[in-house]
Design an enzyme around this catalytic site. Sequence first.
Site: not given
Ligand code: NAD
Length: 432
Positions: A81, A265, A281, A378
């Site tokens: 946008e 928004k 996300d 705009h």
């Molecule tokens: P992830 O699964 O990659 O986990 C994060 C990893 O980083 C962990 O294993 C942790 O041990 C490691 N890590 C390293 N350094 C860290 C630090 N300083 N602090 C914290 N952890 C550290 O990612 P996530 O954040 O668990 O999940 C995010 C993803 O999940 C996004 O891609 C999202 O789109 C997706 N997701 C979202 C939903 C929802 O919002 N409803 C549902 C399912 C999946």
Amino acid sequence: MSSSRISRFYRLPPAERRRRLIDLAGLSAEAFAALDLGGLTLDVADGMIENVVGVYGLPFAVAVNFTVDGSDALVPMVIEEPSVVAAASNAARMVRPRGFSTVVSAPVMIGQIQVTDIADLDAAASVLRARSEELLGSARRLVQRLAERGGGPIALDVRPLTRSGPDGGVLVVHLHVDCRDAMGANLVNTLCEALATRVAELAGGRPGLRILSNLTDGRTVTVRCSVDDAALASDAAAGRDVRAAIAAASRFAELDPYRATTHNKGIMNGVDAVLLATGQDWRAVEAGAHAFAAGSGAYRPLAVWRERSGGLDGELVMPMAVGTVGGALHVHPGARLALALAGAHTADRLAAIAGAAGLATNLAALRALATEGIQRGHMALHARGLARAAGATGELIDRVADELAATGDVKADRAREVLARLRAPHMVKDSP
Ligand code: NAD
């Protein structure tokens, strides 16, 4: 970085903008090369999601002039946008004397474990409450690395939902997890799945859903800023009127959900653009923001503006589940570049910058609405786009755009006509 105040940044060609950013942020030209491929190669994209057939581009820009919690910040924004990046940069310049200040809560996410078909809801709730330390202990053992980083499961709540119905007695256990620098969805989901069988057993029911809640009301950012009348308009007297009009626009949003939705928004214009650039996300943050806005039972503005003597104070409070590790970040070079540009090495700093961008775009939109009307800005940008599309180059872009904007007839065929007319005298002069 030294200063985010880059005067006339918008006037530079993209290559020169990059050179300025490389100097300012201390990044390499190679790091920027990631953007030449739209931040992502087809190969990497193919590994990220299913059924990939290409990579889809969006403009990647940098908003300037931001000061957040006493440090300057370049704010990467990805958005289709027009006007949002300019609006953010202008508002940040108005706020710059004091800057944005933020309070970022501990990064606590909520995981939900649903239990259904419970015969005695009160007994189930008491047992679970009595055993909460034991359950927390087992959750902590599953994420020892996170605990070493200062995070991990911190609390467990029991919320009875209904005594009877198609699913029998239903309760939900909330597991609160400090996710440190991760957004934490996968982390929390894994923990909920691991605990569900034991939780259902203790409750005397059947395990139901086990997944995080996107209403992350325990993980919020509060952003405040203060703008003087003189910054709101060309002089303090006009600024006083703009200040009053912005405060009135805020009250309108506080009274009316139709207006509050558009007000929010405008906040999400800034927030989402930063989230997209930094590989977050954004649907998760969007879902949380709107549920939070409706938390009182009425849909409310996420940011409000109040008059004070000589100026205006703004405050934004919203959930902000973001991460600087995990998710798409380990594979997306464009998102990693955006984090490096923003200097966001922790989830807290990223939350602060995204929140500041949201309060900035809110201020800019309210100011425009309160003064000249938002359409003028705009239309000026749209007119430049049409002038280019019609084939104008160099100074002709501005001349065609100015004429389109002045007549209010901002259309593609009109742009072609104006361009042809402006070109005609040169052709006459040049002909023998
Ligand atoms: P992830 O699964 O990659 O986990 C994060 C990893 O980083 C962990 O294993 C942790 O041990 C490691 N890590 C390293 N350094 C860290 C630090 N300083 N602090 C914290 N952890 C550290 O990612 P996530 O954040 O668990 O999940 C995010 C993803 O999940 C996004 O891609 C999202 O789109 C997706 N997701 C979202 C939903 C929802 O919002 N409803 C549902 C399912 C999946």
